[in-house]
Design a protein around this motif. Structure first.
Motif, mmCIF file in Angstrom:
data_model
loop_
_atom_site.group_PDB
_atom_site.id
_atom_site.type_symbol
_atom_site.label_atom_id
_atom_site.label_comp_id
_atom_site.label_asym_id
_atom_site.label_seq_id
_atom_site.Cartn_x
_atom_site.Cartn_y
_atom_site.Cartn_z
ATOM 1 N N GLN A 29 -12.906 0.532 0.767
ATOM 2 C CA GLN A 29 -13.713 0.186 1.855
ATOM 3 C C GLN A 29 -14.443 1.284 2.465
ATOM 4 O O GLN A 29 -15.603 1.573 2.707
ATOM 5 C CB GLN A 29 -12.962 -0.557 2.913
ATOM 6 N N ASN A 48 -10.132 12.381 5.732
ATOM 7 C CA ASN A 48 -9.355 12.089 4.470
ATOM 8 C C ASN A 48 -8.211 12.968 4.353
ATOM 9 O O ASN A 48 -8.377 14.331 4.510
ATOM 10 C CB ASN A 48 -10.421 11.875 3.143
ATOM 11 N N ASP A 83 -2.925 -0.228 4.928
ATOM 12 C CA ASP A 83 -2.284 -0.788 6.047
ATOM 13 C C ASP A 83 -0.820 -0.465 6.109
ATOM 14 O O ASP A 83 -0.404 0.014 7.097
ATOM 15 C CB ASP A 83 -2.389 -2.330 6.098
HETATM 16 P P1 NDP Z 1 -7.428 2.188 -0.184
HETATM 17 O O1 NDP Z 1 -6.281 1.934 -0.946
HETATM 18 O O2 NDP Z 1 -8.826 2.110 -0.923
HETATM 19 O O3 NDP Z 1 -7.493 3.375 0.857
HETATM 20 C C1 NDP Z 1 -7.531 4.768 0.082
HETATM 21 C C2 NDP Z 1 -7.858 5.654 1.050
HETATM 22 O O4 NDP Z 1 -6.542 5.977 1.864
HETATM 23 C C3 NDP Z 1 -8.214 7.118 0.294
HETATM 24 O O5 NDP Z 1 -9.211 7.863 1.195
HETATM 25 C C4 NDP Z 1 -6.757 7.760 0.647
HETATM 26 O O6 NDP Z 1 -6.861 9.003 0.656
HETATM 27 C C5 NDP Z 1 -6.321 7.317 1.999
HETATM 28 N N1 NDP Z 1 -4.602 7.261 2.071
HETATM 29 C C6 NDP Z 1 -3.966 6.735 0.977
HETATM 30 N N2 NDP Z 1 -2.560 7.125 1.614
HETATM 31 C C7 NDP Z 1 -2.806 7.659 2.748
HETATM 32 C C8 NDP Z 1 -1.848 8.385 3.359
HETATM 33 N N3 NDP Z 1 -0.418 8.322 3.561
HETATM 34 N N4 NDP Z 1 -2.337 9.185 4.701
HETATM 35 C C9 NDP Z 1 -3.737 9.104 4.840
HETATM 36 N N5 NDP Z 1 -4.536 8.544 3.973
HETATM 37 C C10 NDP Z 1 -4.047 7.778 2.916
HETATM 38 O O7 NDP Z 1 -7.714 1.184 0.919
HETATM 39 P P2 NDP Z 1 -8.783 -0.175 1.198
HETATM 40 O O8 NDP Z 1 -10.136 0.158 1.253
HETATM 41 O O9 NDP Z 1 -8.442 -1.295 0.154
HETATM 42 O O10 NDP Z 1 -8.313 -0.830 2.537
HETATM 43 C C11 NDP Z 1 -8.610 -0.110 3.695
HETATM 44 C C12 NDP Z 1 -8.501 -1.063 4.752
HETATM 45 O O11 NDP Z 1 -9.626 -1.877 4.775
HETATM 46 C C13 NDP Z 1 -7.156 -1.773 5.071
HETATM 47 O O12 NDP Z 1 -7.081 -2.039 6.324
HETATM 48 C C14 NDP Z 1 -7.441 -3.153 4.315
HETATM 49 O O13 NDP Z 1 -6.517 -4.176 4.754
HETATM 50 C C15 NDP Z 1 -8.911 -3.291 4.639
HETATM 51 N N6 NDP Z 1 -9.719 -4.262 3.850
HETATM 52 C C16 NDP Z 1 -9.602 -4.108 2.377
HETATM 53 C C17 NDP Z 1 -10.256 -4.916 1.575
HETATM 54 C C18 NDP Z 1 -10.183 -4.572 0.179
HETATM 55 O O14 NDP Z 1 -10.748 -5.445 -0.681
HETATM 56 N N7 NDP Z 1 -9.846 -3.657 -0.509
HETATM 57 C C19 NDP Z 1 -11.076 -5.750 1.893
HETATM 58 C C20 NDP Z 1 -11.195 -6.137 3.519
HETATM 59 C C21 NDP Z 1 -10.332 -5.386 4.262
HETATM 60 P P3 NDP Z 1 -6.640 9.850 -0.858
HETATM 61 O O15 NDP Z 1 -7.233 9.456 -1.938
HETATM 62 O O16 NDP Z 1 -6.880 11.355 -0.592
HETATM 63 O O17 NDP Z 1 -4.904 9.561 -1.027
#
Ligand code: NDP
Length: 331
Positions: A29, A48, A83
Motif C-alpha cells: 500500500q 521506512n 497490522d
Molecule cells: P506490507 O506487508 O506490504 O508492508 C510492508 C512494509 O512494512 C515495508 O515497507 C516494510 O519495511 C514494513 N515493515 C515490515 N515489518 C516492519 C516492522 N517490523 N517495522 C517497521 N516496518 C515494517 O503491508 P500492506 O501494504 O499489505 O499493509 C499496510 C496496511 O494497509 C495495513 O494496515 C493493511 O491492513 C492495510 N491494507 C492492506 C491492503 C492490501 O491489499 N495489502 C488493502 C487495504 C488495506 P521493509 O521492507 O524495510 O521490511
C-alpha cells in the motif's frame, strides 16, 4: 441512517495544502499511495525501517527517512505497515513525534478497533482503507480509474479531521470511485468477516465439490479446471462487479440458468447464518483479536502448524499436478 458515500466533488485537496504527508512503510500500500499522493500534487516523505525499501523510495524520487524522522517532519502520518507489527512500531517510533494537531491515518481499523493502539486525544485519527490490493491502487490511479475505500473519522481534535480524510482519499485516487463512511470498528469487522466467515465458507464449497467429483471418478485435472482453474470463475466474478451478481446470469445458457436457479432453491434449507454469526460474534467481541495477539506472543505455533498442514490435504497434491499439466507456472 442513510449510507454516506463521498466522491471527488466532496473532497478538496486544498485541505492538505502546506502539509507534509509521511507514508510509513514502502510496501504494497505504501508505495502505491505515496506515488498517487505525489502525482496528486501533495507533499510526501517516506519513512521506512529497512534500507532496501528506503533505497527504492529514494530512487523513485522521495525523501526517504527513518520512521521516527519522517513522523517528526510530517503533519499527517499514514501507517502503511503490517497490522501485526504496528503497535510496537507506533509506541517506539511514531508516538514520540506525534505532536498535538497532527493527524494519524490508518488503512485498516484493526489496531484501533481492538484497542492495540490508542492515539492521544489531541490527534486527528482517520481511516482511509482501500478495498484494493496495493498494486491495484497504483494501476487504477494511473489508468484514471478509481477504487473504493472505507473511510472514518475516529477522532477530530482539530476540527479538520474530515477534510483531511477526504483530501487523502482524493489524493490516492479513491474518491473517483466512492468512499463509504463508517466507523473503524465496522471496517475491521467487515474485513475480518470476509476473511473468517465468507471466505472459508466459499472455500469449503469449492473443496467439497472437488472431493466429491474426484471420489466419483472424474479426472482430478478436469475437476480442478472445471471448478476454478480455467479462470472462468474469476472471469464470472468480475461480471458480478461489472453487471451485477444476478444480472450476469444472462451471460449463461438457458440450461445453465434453469439448472442454477432450480437447484439453488433446493439448497435453501441449508442455513449457514448461525455458523457465520458465530464467527462474527468472535470478531465483534474481540475474542479473535485476543486469540491472535496471544498466538503471536507464543511464537505462532498454531499458525505454523496450519500452514504446514495445508500441504497435507489431497487438494494440494491434485493442484500441483494440475498446475504442471496445464503449465500454469510457465505462463
Ligand atoms: P506490507 O506487508 O506490504 O508492508 C510492508 C512494509 O512494512 C515495508 O515497507 C516494510 O519495511 C514494513 N515493515 C515490515 N515489518 C516492519 C516492522 N517490523 N517495522 C517497521 N516496518 C515494517 O503491508 P500492506 O501494504 O499489505 O499493509 C499496510 C496496511 O494497509 C495495513 O494496515 C493493511 O491492513 C492495510 N491494507 C492492506 C491492503 C492490501 O491489499 N495489502 C488493502 C487495504 C488495506 P521493509 O521492507 O524495510 O521490511
Amino acid at each position: 441512517m442513510p449510507t454516506i458515500i463521498y466522491h471527488d466533488e466532496d473532497a478538496d485537496l486544498g485541505a492538505l495544502a502546506g502539509e507534509t504527508m509521511a507514508v510509513v512503510g514502502y510496501g504494497n500500500q505504501g508505495r502505491s499511495q505515496a506515488l498517487n499522493l505525489r502525482d496528486s500534487g501533495l507533499r510526501v516523505v517516506v519513512g521506512n525501517i529497512g534500507d532496501a525499501a528506503r533505497q527504492r523510495a529514494t530512487e523513485e524520487g522521495f525523501e526517504a527517512l527513518s520512521i521516527a524522522d519522517a513522523v517528526t517532519r510530517a503533519d499527517v502520518v499514514m501507517l502503511l505497515i503490517p497490522d501485526e507489527v504496528m503497535p510496537e512500531v507506533y509506541e517506539r517510533d511514531v508516538k514520540p513525534g506525534l505532536k498535538p494537531g497532527k493527524c494519524v491515518s490508518f488503512a485498516s481499523g484493526y489496531n484501533v478497533a481492538f484497542g492495540r493502539i490508542a492515539p492521544a486525544a489531541e490527534l486527528d485519527v482517520i481511516l482511509v482503507a482501500p478495498r484494493m490490493i496495493g498494486p491495484g491502487v497504483r494501476d487504477r490511479y494511473v489508468d484514471g480509474k478509481g477504487f473504493p475505500s472505507f473511510v472514518a473519522v475516529h477522532q477530530d481534535a482539530t476540527g479538520r479531521a474530515k477534510a483531511r480524510m477526504l483530501a487523502l482519499a482524493k489524493g490516492i485516487g479513491s474518491t473517483r470511485s466512492g468512499c463509504v463512511e463508517m466507523t473503524m470498528a465496522q471496517e475491521a469487522e467487515l474485513d475480518l468477516f470476509t476473511e473468517q466467515a465468507f471466505g472459508p465458507a466459499m472455500g469449503l464449497a469449492i473443496q467439497q465439490s472437488i472431493e466429491l467429483l474426484i471420489a466419483e471418478g472424474y479426472p482430478p485435472e478436469a475437476v480442478l479446471l472445471e471448478i476454478y482453474m480455467s479462470g472462468e470463475l474469476a472471469y464470472t466474478a468480475q461480471r458480478f462487479v461489472d453487471t451485477g451478481l444476478i444480472a450476469q446470469m444472462d451471460f449463461h445458457s438457458h440450461t445453465s440458468q434453469y439448472g442454477s436457479m432450480s437447484r439453488a432453491a433446493k439448497l435453501m434449507d441449508i442455513d449457514l447464518r448461525p455458523r457465520l454469526r458465530e464467527h462474527l460474534d468472535d470478531i465483534r467481541s474481540g475474542r479473535f483479536a485476543a486469540e491472535w495477539t496471544k498466538e503471536q506472543e507464543n511464537g505462532l505455533p498454531v499458525f505454523n502448524f496450519m500452514r504446514e498442514a495445508r500441504t497435507q490435504i489431497p487438494l494440494w497434491e491434485w493442484e500441483q499436478r494440475a498446475r504442471k499439466a496445464f503449465r500454469l507456472d510457465e505462463k
